[in-house]
Design an enzyme around this catalytic site. Sequence first.
Site, short mmCIF file in Angstrom:
data_model
loop_
_atom_site.label_atom_id
_atom_site.label_comp_id
_atom_site.label_asym_id
_atom_site.label_seq_id
_atom_site.Cartn_x
_atom_site.Cartn_y
_atom_site.Cartn_z
N ASP A 260 0.88 -1.18 0.00
CA ASP A 260 0.00 0.00 0.00
C ASP A 260 0.92 1.22 0.00
OD1 ASP A 260 -2.35 1.61 0.26
OD2 ASP A 260 -2.04 1.75 2.41
N SER A 261 0.31 2.40 -0.08
CA SER A 261 1.11 3.62 0.00
C SER A 261 1.61 3.85 1.43
CB SER A 261 0.26 4.81 -0.43
OG SER A 261 -0.88 4.91 0.41
N TYR B 157 -1.11 8.34 -2.39
CA TYR B 157 -1.27 7.98 -3.80
C TYR B 157 -2.53 8.63 -4.39
CZ TYR B 157 2.19 4.12 -4.14
OH TYR B 157 3.32 3.36 -4.21
N CYS C 208 -4.30 -1.72 -1.89
CA CYS C 208 -4.47 -0.29 -2.10
C CYS C 208 -5.48 -0.12 -3.23
CB CYS C 208 -3.11 0.29 -2.48
SG CYS C 208 -3.16 1.98 -3.06
N GLU D 226 -3.27 8.67 8.65
CA GLU D 226 -1.79 8.62 8.75
C GLU D 226 -1.31 9.37 9.99
OE1 GLU D 226 0.80 7.14 6.97
OE2 GLU D 226 -0.66 5.93 5.90
N CYS E 273 -11.01 2.51 0.19
CA CYS E 273 -9.62 2.87 0.43
C CYS E 273 -9.23 2.09 1.67
CB CYS E 273 -9.49 4.37 0.69
SG CYS E 273 -7.86 4.85 1.32
N THR E 274 -8.09 1.43 1.64
CA THR E 274 -7.74 0.55 2.75
C THR E 274 -7.39 1.30 4.04
OG1 THR E 274 -5.52 0.39 1.82
CG2 THR E 274 -7.05 -1.41 1.32
N HIS E 275 -7.26 2.62 3.95
CA HIS E 275 -7.09 3.41 5.18
C HIS E 275 -8.42 3.57 5.93
CE1 HIS E 275 -3.20 4.64 3.48
NE2 HIS E 275 -2.93 5.27 4.61
#
Length: 270
Positions: A15-16, A47, A78, A157, A189-191
Amino acid sequence: MPYMSLNEKPIGVFDSGFGGLTVLYKLVEVLPKEDFIYFGDTAHLPYGTKSPREIKRFVVKIIDFFKSLKVKLVVVACNSSSAVALQEVRKRVNVPVVGVIEPAVRAALKNTKSRRIGVIGTEVTVKSNAYKIAFSSANHNIKIFQKACPLFVPLVEEGLLDKEFTHSIVRYYLDELKKMSIDQLVLGCTHYPLLKKVIREVIGDEVELVDSSVEISKEVSSALETKNIKNIQKYDGYRKFFVSGSPSRFQQRANKLFDFKIDEVKQVKL
Ligand code: DGL
């Protein structure tokens, strides 16, 4: 180097940043005997605001890194990369590649009753229409409502998951979707699974939140079965972590957000 059969080789997940850890977490639960290599491209994060061309350029380097480690399967954890660079990944490796979009689409289609589905994701994911295309090729009779939420990734993040302004920001992005009578909201979005609590509060209990990690694990598991490359070692597998940015930052933040302990993170310049 001693001979290693394909079964014993690791799975590469990227992932980013640490959004992909939401996927890795589930994979480890479902496939405890597998070894995993995780790569977070933290030097190039986010990203979601980059062009497809730039993302492809980053992804190619990550794949070459995975190839050098002889991974037996790649998980593109991602959505932004899955939306614009999945073909690129598939072209570069001759091992199975699992993206995040198809599994999420399958999960949402399984559960929807109203056939009105919301998708939230990064700008590049939404602009690519990858979800719309995947939904309409699986079922024409579905109405999709998309919304890009560019502030969500920085919030995650920074570990700002439950602040008052986090609620305001989530409300700001989801207000429109709330009026659309959707019964599924794909966390594209995986976040975003890390913001589940606030998203749930804002969108209400009637809407199901679709986090694709369960479906992804099923897909990885079945790809390993089909190819007969499951790891059958007696012990639990290892997890190795690599980032392109600061290892200590990644380690500290990830250890705060996730239950599993990350003891070591190495930096690789790709
Ligand atoms: N977690 C990623 C995704 O699923 C990327 C987020 C970003 O770097 O913008 O889209």
